[in-house]
Design an enzyme around this catalytic site. Structure first.
Site, PDB file in Angstrom:
ATOM      1  CB  CYS A 240      -0.893  -0.007   1.238  1.00 37.13           C
ATOM      2  SG  CYS A 240      -1.739   1.571   1.533  1.00 37.13           S
ATOM      3  CB  CYS A 265      -5.551  -0.112   2.403  1.00 35.05           C
ATOM      4  SG  CYS A 265      -4.024  -0.761   3.070  1.00 35.05           S
ATOM      5  CB  CYS A 271      -5.468   2.412   5.105  1.00 35.64           C
ATOM      6  SG  CYS A 271      -4.011   3.008   4.227  1.00 35.64           S
TER       7      CYS A 271
END
Lengths: 281, 256, 226
Positions: A240, A265, A271
């Site tokens: 990510c 994400c 996240c």
């Protein structure tokens, strides 16, 4: 019109009882699609009317509700459903997976493992996994009743014959409790392993098709596959771009009109929590 | 050995109209029975009763299962009957589109029955499909093609492969060569004839074409107005027909 | 020698429904018996039912009355009253029939047509084809024709394929309908040799011969239809 003029969670008590009976039946027969008298809701079909009715039927004033759409709490569908219940039920809402007692979702299961005091409600567009090959409802019901599921593998066979691998990446069919083949709604197959032996109760509502089904806590959910083409989840080459996670489902985001892109994400709460804890790419 | 299939007093009425009535016969393993008669004589109704597609109004159809039990179709559970229909039986429709899954590839069409009985190895299923395509004279490179891309004759052969992949002991055929060009018919008939002998298949073939009956069957049943008016060995019925209608039928065939 | 075929009180008539229901009587109480190793010629003027008798024994024609009993796997079976699948079983093992004309099946090669009766009895394909090829070559069918369908063969060639098919399986009872018609002298000799060999091997032969000399050479006695 004021919020006080609605019954708690919009639906009248009779309707909620009817839906709860369907839910109980669904829990009793894991993976079986229970017909129910789906109501007209103040939102169009395709906006989660099935999930909303299930949520309305199980919601209590003590619950904390989280609503996600494609993993995100801030998209139109999630925001409108959250507001709907804030207005009609007055329950607290949250964006944090760990704080919610009920999570209504469209197309994702949160990355954070669910607990046994949580219920996840899926919005389902087409509940019938056999529909692709057998359009007749009378026939598909018979196929479920008699466990005639060979045709599901015909679909997977076609994938491999055409693409060299099982190309189905979402709404990936699975067998619940060694009995019913079901469509886990359009979640990515990345999420299929989370369905298996999940401590939380998982409920599925299809408003337009008038079906409710369930996976009770700690039920076996096995994704269909071939011995020589076993079930696999998606993997990404990069982490990510915001939190550096290599474990989560990533969305591809186009960042400008020159074709630049990044992978982040799909689960915004996951996240954000990692960022709060200091995670970086 | 007791018969493979036995029909006792089969009748089917639709309200006051008679589909077929009072039909009894036995079919032994490896025998090919042709049911002939003109359109509307009840032969397709009879075939559908025998194959479990419709329930006869009166009468019983019993079948000797692979494990030796003799069961009446109507006494079987639906699960058992449907399993029988896709393992030990085959049904070849006149219109291949009815018997095929037109939306998936030829390979998937042949492999479906295997997957339905639990085959879960893609490579093996595909190999079996290719083997069966070869046996019905379809080139292996067509395995991933849609049946839509096949000619009428090829579709019919594909339908046969799809039915035979589970090595059934009994195949029902409803005008299997109907609607095909004469040259295509000859090839198909010869193919069916060869498969039937090699696999020791029993078959019940409905046809209005005496040449098809002559080529494929060892026995014949002649139907008129819902009743069987004559039965016998195929050469008997064709060379020494007894009933007036059968004599008319046989004498009406153009000699080429 | 042992009796293998007994015909008793055989009656047969044809009713032609398309021609005003006229009835044509053919046999009225025919009785005969035939033993293994002998060859019996069916004689009589044209139209008296020589071929019909062979067809009755084979079960192609249905007798109106009487019995046609065949020695089949150690017991007697009546063709007239046997069920169809029993008649097929008897044909597979006990009675061979060489018709006047070969029934050609498109795409089936000559050697396969000859081997078929053996395959039906369960002989493996290589062995059956070996024997078939041996017979074809004995009957003077060139090797290049063996794997072709007899569709395009001459009448004589087709008839020799038909004869090879009849003799392939060494049936205990063999019915021959004018086996030498349409053959040249050399091939007629070959067929007569085959008949003699079959008799030595214990087959009972019932034959219709057009030619009196051949009939006398091949057969030991006659059933005369007058």
């Amino acid at each position: 019109m004021t919020a006080q003029s609605y019954n708690f969670a919009y639906l009248n008590e009779q309707t909620k009882r009817m839906i709860r009976r369907a839910i109980l039946k669904a829990v009793a027969i894991p993976g079986y699609q229970v017909p129910f008298a789906s109501r007209e809701m103040p939102m169009p079909y395709g906006w989660g009317t099935g999930g909303v009715q299930v949520t309305a039927a199980i919601l209590t004033p003590d619950d904390t509700l989280k609503v996600i759409d494609q993993g995100a709490d801030d998209t139109t569908n999630a925001v409108s459903i959250r507001k709907f219940f804030e207005k009609t039920a007055g329950v607290p809402t949250t964006e944090r997976t760990g704080e919610a007692s009920i999570i209504q979702t469209r197309h994702r299961i949160p990355e954070k493992a669910l607990r046994d005091d949580q219920i996840i409600v899926f919005q389902v567009p087409i509940p019938e996994p056999l529909r692709f090959l057998e359009p007749r409802e009378t026939e598909t019901r018979k196929m479920h009743a008699l466990e005639e599921y060979g045709v599901m593998h015909v679909k997977l066979y076609e994938d491999i014959a055409r693409y060299g691998q099982i190309a189905t990446t979402y709404a990936y069919p699975a067998k619940v409790g060694d009995r019913y083949v079901f469509d886990p709604s359009p979640i990515p197959k990345f999420d299929n392993p989370k369905l298996d032996d999940c401590p939380a109760l998982q409920l599925f509502g299809a408003g337009r098709e008038k079906r409710i089904y369930a996976v009770p806590p700690h039920t076996k959910v096995k994704s269909l596959d071939f011995e020589d083409h076993p079930f696999e989840v998606q993997r990404w080459d990069e982490p990510c771009a915001i939190c550096g996670s290599r474990e989560s489902f990533l969305d591809e985001i186009v960042t400008d009109d020159k074709g630049s892109r990044m992978f982040v994400c799909s689960d915004t709460d996951y996240c954000a929590e990692r960022q709060r804890a200091g995670a970086r790419p | 050995m007791s018969p493979l299939l036995s029909a006792q007093g089969i009748g089917k009425t639709y309200g006051t109209r008679t589909g077929c009535r009072d039909i009894s016969f036995e079919l032994h393993a490896g025998e090919v029975l042709a049911i002939v008669g003109e359109s509307g004589s009840g032969k397709t109704t009879l075939l559908r009763c025998l194959s479990g597609h419709i329930e006869p109004t009166v009468g019983r159809v019993s079948y000797r299962m692979r494990d030796g039990r003799v069961l009446c179709l109507t006494d079987m559970s639906e699960a058992e009957r449907r399993l029988l229909m896709r393992t030990d039986w085959g049904f070849v429709h006149q219109d291949a589109r009815e018997g095929l899954r037109m939306g998936v590839s030829a390979g998937a069409n042949v492999g479906e029955r295997l997957m339905a009985v639990g085959a879960r190895h893609y490579g093996n299923i595909r190999a079996a499909a290719e083997d069966w395509l070869a046996r019905v004279e379809i080139p292996g490179e067509r395995v991933d093609d849609s049946p839509w891309a096949y000619s009428g004759g090829m579709r019919q052969r594909l339908q046969i492969a799809r039915n035979l992949v589970t090595e059934p002991r009994l195949v029902f055929m409803d005008e299997p060569t109907g609607g095909l060009d004469v040259s295509v018919q000859a090839r198909l008939l010869d193919l069916i004839r060869g498969l039937v002998r090699r696999l020791n298949l029993a078959a019940i073939v409905v046809t209005h074409d005496l040449a098809v009956a002559r080529l494929l069957s060892s026995r014949m049943m002649v139907m008129q107005q819902g009743q069987v008016i004559e039965t016998g060995l195929t050469d008997q019925v064709l060379e020494d027909p007894q009933a007036p209608y059968t004599q008319l039928l046989v004498s009406s065939v153009l000699q080429v | 020698m042992d009796t293998v075929l007994r015909i008793s009180g055989l009656q047969k008539s044809f009713t032609l429904h398309q021609q005003g229901g006229v009835t044509i009587p053919v046999f009225n109480g025919l009785t005969a018996s035939i033993s293994s190793g002998e060859a019996v010629a069916v004689t009589g003027p044209s139209g008296r039912g020589k071929s019909s008798l062979l067809k009755l024994v084979y079960g192609t024609y249905r007798a109106s009355h009487g019995a046609i009993e065949v020695r089949h796997e150690g017991s007697w079976k009546d063709i007239v009253s046997s069920a169809p699948h029993e008649v097929l079983e008897i044909r597979k093992k006990s009675i061979g029939y060489v018709t006047q004309f070969l029934r050609v099946i498109p795409r089936v090669p000559a050697e396969m047509i000859v081997a078929e009766p053996l395959l039906e009895r369960g002989m493996d394909e290589d062995k059956a084809l070996d024997r078939a090829r041996g017979l074809l070559s004995r009957l003077g069918i060139q090797e290049r024709l063996w794997h072709l369908s007899p569709m395009t063969f001459s009448g004589g060639e087709q008839q020799r394929v038909n004869i090879a098919r009849g003799f392939a399986a060494q049936f205990p009872i063999l019915l021959l309908d004018e086996p030498t018609a349409s053959l040249d002298a050399q091939n007629r000799e070959r067929v007569l040799d085959l008949i003699a060999e079959a008799r030595k091997g214990g087959s009972a032969i019932v034959a219709v011969f057009h030619d009196a000399a051949e009939r006398q050479r091949a057969c030991s006695r006659e059933i005369s239809l007058t």
